[in-house]
Design a protein around this motif. Structure first.
Motif, mmCIF file in Angstrom:
data_model
loop_
_atom_site.group_PDB
_atom_site.id
_atom_site.type_symbol
_atom_site.label_atom_id
_atom_site.label_comp_id
_atom_site.label_asym_id
_atom_site.label_seq_id
_atom_site.Cartn_x
_atom_site.Cartn_y
_atom_site.Cartn_z
ATOM 1 N N ALA A 33 0.763 -1.175 0.010
ATOM 2 C CA ALA A 33 0.060 -0.007 0.074
ATOM 3 C C ALA A 33 0.940 1.068 0.130
ATOM 4 C CB ALA A 33 -1.047 -0.135 1.195
ATOM 5 N N PHE A 34 0.467 2.458 -0.802
ATOM 6 C CA PHE A 34 0.954 3.540 -0.640
ATOM 7 C C PHE A 34 0.317 4.377 0.104
ATOM 8 C CE2 PHE A 34 3.573 5.294 -4.454
ATOM 9 C CZ PHE A 34 4.838 4.555 -4.259
ATOM 10 N N GLU A 203 0.600 -5.745 3.738
ATOM 11 C CA GLU A 203 1.674 -6.491 4.256
ATOM 12 C C GLU A 203 2.772 -5.504 4.333
ATOM 13 O OE1 GLU A 203 1.335 -10.796 2.515
ATOM 14 O OE2 GLU A 203 0.128 -9.433 1.433
ATOM 15 N N ARG A 204 3.063 -4.587 3.400
ATOM 16 C CA ARG A 204 3.913 -3.494 3.316
ATOM 17 C C ARG A 204 3.359 -2.221 2.860
ATOM 18 N NH1 ARG A 204 8.748 -3.574 0.870
ATOM 19 N NH2 ARG A 204 7.917 -4.686 -0.907
ATOM 20 N N ILE A 205 4.109 -1.400 3.529
ATOM 21 C CA ILE A 205 3.291 0.153 3.354
ATOM 22 C C ILE A 205 4.607 1.042 3.008
ATOM 23 C CG2 ILE A 205 2.478 2.038 4.410
ATOM 24 C CD1 ILE A 205 0.928 0.237 6.194
ATOM 25 N N GLY A 206 4.175 1.759 1.853
ATOM 26 C CA GLY A 206 5.223 2.975 1.593
ATOM 27 C C GLY A 206 4.468 4.134 1.900
ATOM 28 N N PRO A 219 3.527 -2.713 8.791
ATOM 29 C CA PRO A 219 2.781 -1.835 9.728
ATOM 30 C C PRO A 219 3.702 -1.994 10.921
ATOM 31 C CG PRO A 219 1.128 -3.016 8.516
ATOM 32 C CD PRO A 219 2.519 -3.602 8.010
ATOM 33 N N GLU A 220 3.857 -3.160 11.430
ATOM 34 C CA GLU A 220 4.751 -3.364 12.771
ATOM 35 C C GLU A 220 5.906 -2.703 12.698
ATOM 36 O OE1 GLU A 220 3.264 -5.779 11.064
ATOM 37 O OE2 GLU A 220 1.417 -5.574 12.361
ATOM 38 N N GLU A 221 6.756 -2.994 11.538
ATOM 39 C CA GLU A 221 8.126 -2.415 11.456
ATOM 40 C C GLU A 221 7.962 -0.588 12.101
ATOM 41 O OE1 GLU A 221 10.020 -5.650 8.577
ATOM 42 O OE2 GLU A 221 9.398 -3.495 7.742
ATOM 43 N N TYR A 289 -1.813 8.401 26.520
ATOM 44 C CA TYR A 289 -0.995 7.525 25.950
ATOM 45 C C TYR A 289 -1.740 6.365 25.090
ATOM 46 C CZ TYR A 289 -1.471 3.620 29.249
ATOM 47 O OH TYR A 289 -1.849 2.516 29.997
ATOM 48 N N HIS A 290 -1.084 5.606 24.202
ATOM 49 C CA HIS A 290 -1.798 4.721 23.539
ATOM 50 C C HIS A 290 -0.765 3.931 22.667
ATOM 51 C CE1 HIS A 290 -1.716 6.706 19.649
ATOM 52 N NE2 HIS A 290 -1.777 7.922 20.317
ATOM 53 N N SER A 291 -1.275 2.724 22.128
ATOM 54 C CA SER A 291 -0.359 2.074 21.185
ATOM 55 C C SER A 291 -0.093 2.718 19.959
ATOM 56 C CB SER A 291 -0.854 0.455 20.940
ATOM 57 O OG SER A 291 -1.387 -0.088 22.223
ATOM 58 N N PRO A 292 0.940 2.932 19.550
ATOM 59 C CA PRO A 292 1.128 3.715 18.175
ATOM 60 C C PRO A 292 0.430 3.298 16.978
ATOM 61 C CG PRO A 292 3.195 2.398 18.606
ATOM 62 C CD PRO A 292 2.302 2.242 19.716
ATOM 63 N N THR A 293 -0.246 4.183 16.449
ATOM 64 C CA THR A 293 -0.986 3.851 15.048
ATOM 65 C C THR A 293 -0.207 4.449 13.841
ATOM 66 O OG1 THR A 293 -2.080 6.046 15.143
ATOM 67 C CG2 THR A 293 -3.262 4.226 16.139
ATOM 68 N N LEU A 294 -0.541 3.977 12.672
ATOM 69 C CA LEU A 294 0.193 4.553 11.720
ATOM 70 C C LEU A 294 0.092 6.174 11.548
ATOM 71 C CD1 LEU A 294 -0.744 1.958 8.928
ATOM 72 C CD2 LEU A 294 1.456 2.407 9.903
ATOM 73 N N ASN A 295 -1.014 6.592 12.204
ATOM 74 C CA ASN A 295 -1.133 7.989 12.282
ATOM 75 C C ASN A 295 0.110 8.710 13.011
ATOM 76 O OD1 ASN A 295 -2.555 10.231 11.345
ATOM 77 N ND2 ASN A 295 -3.976 10.307 12.964
ATOM 78 N N ASP A 296 0.349 7.964 14.097
ATOM 79 C CA ASP A 296 1.450 8.394 14.908
ATOM 80 C C ASP A 296 2.807 8.371 14.162
ATOM 81 O OD1 ASP A 296 -0.211 8.879 17.314
ATOM 82 O OD2 ASP A 296 0.041 6.731 17.388
#
Ligand code: ATP
Ligand code: MG
Lengths: 326, 254
Positions: A33-34, A203-206, A219-221, A289-296
């Motif tokens: 995903a882009f 599975e992978r994001i740019g 996403p995890e990385e 506080y929260h677990s990080p999201t992609l937004n973070d």
């Protein structure tokens, strides 16, 4: 095996550099995903990879063929769902599928069977003889996905597959995309500016911004870059200096004045952080506080949030115009 | 051949689905024939009048013009509707497909020409009820000529649509191109009675040769030789279709 391989790709329109020297690869069979805000260059990249636009500089190999030289070969091997619908609104769902099949060389009984199966797959079987003009946004999207699958492409491009749809419909379409990958072993390249969508599907994001890829990974990385938990603090006095405490992995002052801290475990780290602040004589006004999201992650990388507008196309257009106005 | 046949199929499907547009296509020429034609036919009811109109009564003079007009407007508008495909996105579906673009656009041009000629043919049959000195034997020839005419104006429409960047251009073309072409075609009054400058313009108007040729087949009289009419029309059709194909092969997104 890399099914898409892009090197130093640049696309300039008269005065804008829409794609600014990007390089990335997509492996066969993965969902890539882009993720990026409006105007980041997502659609432009898709148009180059699908041979509709010529790159200004750089190379792009898609399914083993160069986009500059072998557009005909690439076209046979890809399917695409454009950001804006490309259906014939005056024709029925079936007719749209039929025409697609014919120009992609799918024939006869095989074609009819595939159409029936795919319409069933996207739950439009009952609507096959209805004119597309009367379809809802979600139905149109589903039909376009079904149509893009008709010629069994090796790579499927989806440009903002759920833009402007309501949450249920979006979840529904995610299901199809996941099933599709399972059933057809397809490579999927999608673009989105929805965090949840990238997180759900890819599975992978740019992460792409202003035509550049600013981060890439699963996403995890990507989230690990910040730490397992993210803490936000607001102090009574504006601080310029970040907090250097042992449990803090990284720290950053956000443009709105808050401090962002990446830590392994917020529950453990918070008491230490309070202590450290007290020693310095800083007064904490607000903690979250929260677990990080992609937004973070995006916020961390660019200093601003990807707008989460669920708006319709009109809003998006308005935003674009606003952006151009500046 | 697949892309050709597929796009031809699509144009015909679309035509059959758009009932209001089809009805509109019939109503307009018939309004002209009935109100304009019947209205003026009484004015031109004096002994010398037949001489002006090449030996026939005004309604019979007008009828071939109306048939050509019907084919002209319908084909021109279908050609321009490539603009709608741009606007509503279907064009992208074709541009990204692994098919021959030449075939695709030719399929479209032929498909639109067929539907336009079909409308023209029905109008033609209707004119027989009002205009009384038309030759039935001319019908197949007029239809063939109409097909060439349609091919040329669908192509012109496609060319303009590919050039245009917005829907606004459409209204401009309607008033600045379609009406003048009609008035300069000799459909409503003979070319010979026009002022010299108008005559000059009508000679470079493809529609003129279609109207003149149709008169030859339906009335037996015409201003130009029938070979001239057919020759010029064929030449223009190949030219315009060629340009349309050339441009379509080079079309990109935006
Ligand atoms: N044909 C064009 N001519 C000029 N500029 C263009 C053209 N197409 C895109 N751009 C510009 O290139 C930049 C990237 O646009 P692009 O459509 O690729 O972004 P995007 O990431 O798809 O955004 P969105 O979420 O709005 O779809 C934008 O600034 C846009 O204005
Ligand atoms: Mg886009």
């Amino acid at each position: 095996m890399d099914i898409i391989s892009v090197k130093n790709l640049v696309k300039k329109f008269e005065d804008v550099t829409a794609v600014d020297n990007i390089s990335f690869t997509v492996k066969k069979g993965e969902i890539f995903a882009f993720l990026g805000p409006n105007g980041a260059g997502k659609t432009t990249t898709i148009h180059i990879l699908t041979t509709l636009l010529k790159p200004t500089e750089g190379t792009a190999i898609v399914a083993g063929h160069d986009v500059r030289e072998d557009s005909a070969e690439i076209r046979k091997r890809i399917g695409i769902v454009f950001q804006d619908s490309s259906l014939d609104r005056e024709l029925t769902a079936y007719e749209n599928m039929y025409i697609h099949g014919k120009i992609y060389n799918v024939d006869g009984r095989d074609l009819r069977k595939r159409i029936e199966d795919l319409l069933k797959f996207v739950e439009l079987g009952k609507f096959k003889n209805k004119v597309v003009k009367n379809f809802s946004g979600g139905m149109i999207r589903r039909l376009e996905i079904a149509r893009a699958l008709l010629h069994r492409p090796e790579i499927l491009f989806l440009d903002e597959p759920t833009l402007g749809l309501d949450p249920q419909t979006r979840a529904h379409i995610w299901e199809y995309i996941k099933n599709m990958k399972e059933e057809h072993e397809m490579t999927i390249f999608l673009t989105t500016h929805y965090m949840d969508e990238a997180e759900q599907l890819a599975e992978r994001i740019g992460i792409i911004d202003h035509g550049k890829i600013i981060a890439e990974g699963s996403p995890e990385e990507l989230k690990k870059r910040i730490g397992k938990d993210v803490i936000y603090l607001r102090f009574s006095d504006k601080t310029e200096n970040c907090m250097e405490t042992e449990l803090v992995k990284n720290c950053k002052i956000l443009p709105d004045g808050r401090m962002e801290l990446g830590v392994e475990n917020a529950a453990e780290a918070l008491p230490r952080i309070f202590e450290a602040a007290m020693k310095k004589g800083q007064k904490i006004m607000e903690v979250s506080y929260h677990s990080p999201t992609l937004n973070d992650v995006f916020l961390y990388l660019t200093g601003r949030a990807i707008r989460e507008e669920r708006g319709n196309k009109l809003d998006v257009m308005k935003n674009r115009r606003k952006r151009w106005g500046r | 051949m697949k892309a050709f046949i597929t796009l031809l199929y699509r144009q015909i499907k679309r035509f059959m689905r758009a009932k209001s547009r089809v009805i509109g296509a019939f109503v307009n020429p018939l309004l002209w024939l009935v109100f304009f034609g019947l209205g003026w036919s009484k004015v031109f009811n004096f002994p010398m009048a037949k001489q002006i109109f090449g030996g026939s009564d005004y309604l019979s003079f007008l009828a071939p013009g109306i048939v050509s007009m019907a084919i002209f407007s319908s084909s021109f508008i279908s050609g321009i509707s490539v603009l709608w495909d741009k606007e509503f996105g279907f064009l992208k579906e074709i541009l990204v497909a692994p098919c021959s673009r030449k075939e695709a656009i030719m399929g479209r041009i032929v498909g639109d020409s067929l539907t336009s000629v079909l409308q023209g043919a029905i109008i033609l049959l209707m004119t027989f009820t009002i205009a009384h000195s038309l030759k039935i034997s001319g019908i197949p020839y007029v239809i063939l000529l109409g097909f060439i005419l349609a091919g040329s104006f669908v192509s012109v429409g496609v060319i303009l649509a590919l050039k245009m960047t917005s829907m606004e251009g459409f209204q401009m073309i309607m008033s600045f191109l379609m009406l003048p072409l009609l008035f300069l075609s000799g459909a409503f009054y003979p070319i010979d009675t026009m002022p010299a400058w108008m005559q000059a313009l009508s000679r470079i108007n493809p529609l003129t040769y279609a109207v003149d040729g149709s008169r030859y087949f339906l009335l037996g009289t015409s201003k130009f030789a029938i070979t001239t009419d057919i020759g010029i029309l064929l030449l223009l059709t190949f030219l315009f279709a060629g340009v349309a194909v050339y441009m379509f092969e080079r079309t990109t997104i935006d």
